[in-house]
Design an enzyme around this catalytic site. Structure first.
Site, PDB file in Angstrom:
ATOM      1  N   VAL A  27      -4.714  -5.567  -9.587  1.00 42.14           N
ATOM      2  CA  VAL A  27      -3.454  -6.142 -10.062  1.00 42.14           C
ATOM      3  C   VAL A  27      -2.411  -6.270  -8.948  1.00 42.14           C
ATOM      4  CG1 VAL A  27      -3.824  -5.461 -12.464  1.00 42.14           C
ATOM      5  CG2 VAL A  27      -2.612  -3.907 -10.919  1.00 42.14           C
ATOM      6  N   ASP A  51      -7.492  -1.555 -10.949  1.00 43.79           N
ATOM      7  CA  ASP A  51      -7.008  -0.987  -9.694  1.00 43.79           C
ATOM      8  C   ASP A  51      -5.547  -1.365  -9.502  1.00 43.79           C
ATOM      9  OD1 ASP A  51      -8.057   0.000  -6.758  1.00 43.79           O
ATOM     10  OD2 ASP A  51      -6.472  -1.498  -6.606  1.00 43.79           O
ATOM     11  N   TYR A  56       2.430  -1.604  -5.869  1.00 42.49           N
ATOM     12  CA  TYR A  56       2.356  -2.842  -6.646  1.00 42.49           C
ATOM     13  C   TYR A  56       3.454  -2.941  -7.699  1.00 42.49           C
ATOM     14  CZ  TYR A  56      -2.524  -2.714  -4.917  1.00 42.49           C
ATOM     15  OH  TYR A  56      -3.667  -2.625  -4.161  1.00 42.49           O
ATOM     16  N   HIS A 116      -2.979   5.464  -0.126  1.00 43.24           N
ATOM     17  CA  HIS A 116      -3.070   4.013   0.068  1.00 43.24           C
ATOM     18  C   HIS A 116      -3.273   3.599   1.524  1.00 43.24           C
ATOM     19  CE1 HIS A 116      -1.553   0.121  -2.033  1.00 43.24           C
ATOM     20  NE2 HIS A 116      -2.537  -0.144  -1.224  1.00 43.24           N
ATOM     21  N   SER A 147      -7.738   5.380   1.366  1.00 39.24           N
ATOM     22  CA  SER A 147      -7.901   3.938   1.485  1.00 39.24           C
ATOM     23  C   SER A 147      -7.604   3.528   2.919  1.00 39.24           C
ATOM     24  CB  SER A 147      -6.947   3.231   0.507  1.00 39.24           C
ATOM     25  OG  SER A 147      -7.083   1.839   0.579  1.00 39.24           O
ATOM     26  N   ASN A 148      -8.527   2.798   3.484  1.00 40.18           N
ATOM     27  CA  ASN A 148      -8.372   2.279   4.841  1.00 40.18           C
ATOM     28  C   ASN A 148      -8.204   3.377   5.892  1.00 40.18           C
ATOM     29  OD1 ASN A 148      -8.544  -0.551   4.125  1.00 40.18           O
ATOM     30  ND2 ASN A 148      -6.574  -0.231   3.122  1.00 40.18           N
ATOM     31  N   GLN A 170     -11.650   3.645   0.163  1.00 37.87           N
ATOM     32  CA  GLN A 170     -11.564   2.242  -0.244  1.00 37.87           C
ATOM     33  C   GLN A 170     -11.172   1.420   0.977  1.00 37.87           C
ATOM     34  OE1 GLN A 170      -8.051   0.823  -2.408  1.00 37.87           O
ATOM     35  NE2 GLN A 170      -9.419   0.135  -4.032  1.00 37.87           N
TER      36      GLN A 170
END
Length: 181
Positions: A27, A51, A56, A116, A147-148, A170
């Site tokens: 999203v 997700d 966001y 994130h 993530s990353n 992720q």
């Protein structure tokens, strides 16, 4: 013989009893006035993984979709992410808990909570991970990850992580996200 995949197939997360759907509905950039309806349409189409992230700014809308859909909550996998820590582990934990409450209510949980980005520096990543471990220990998330993150970021965690390795890293690849298990 070629493999056959289904939108509802789940894969096990390493070092965890959690199983993540093979395909998820993201999203990112979903406007708040459209996010609820897009999540509901995705669930109607068969998606069982949503997700989202604090960044966001639509976690509350994902939560509204979860409360509105006829799909049972235990059939839906929700991932969210935190971008930056607060001043302490406890204050960072409060930021995590705020996300859980937006998505799942005071008694609910998310299935996967990620850091994130690795951009918070060594101290920030440590605060974030320790707050995630507390959330995990309390059952407010079923799994935790990053993530990353590069190999060096993950190796750095060995010195303080109680949960190691992370259940997920992720990785963004173009416009698609891959969950490395």
């Amino acid at each position: 013989m070629s493999a056959s995949f289904n939108i509802t197939d789940r894969l096990p997360l390493p070092n965890s009893s959690v199983r993540i759907p093979r395909l998820g509905f993201g999203v990112y950039r979903s406007p708040t006035n459209q996010c609820v309806q897009s999540c509901l349409k995705a669930l109607d189409a068969g998606y069982r993984h949503i997700d989202t992230a604090q960044f966001y700014a639509n976690e509350a809308e994902v939560g509204e979709a979860l409360r509105t859909t006829s799909v049972p909550r235990d059939e839906i996998f929700v991932t969210t992410k935190i971008l930056s820590p607060a001043a302490s582990v406890e204050a960072t934990y409060d930021k995590l808990l705020a996300s859980v409450h937006k998505i799942a209510g005071a008694d609910g949980h998310v299935d996967l909570f990620l850091i994130h980005s690795s951009s918070s520096g060594s101290y920030g990543r440590k605060l974030l991970w320790q707050a995630l471990e507390k959330l995990y220990a309390e059952g407010k998330t079923k799994s935790i990850g990053v993530s990353n993150f590069g190999v060096g970021h993950i190796e750095e965690m060995r010195s303080y992580a109680q949960v190691f390795p992370p259940h997920v890293n992720q990785i963004e690849v173009g416009v698609q996200l891959l969950f490395l298990l």
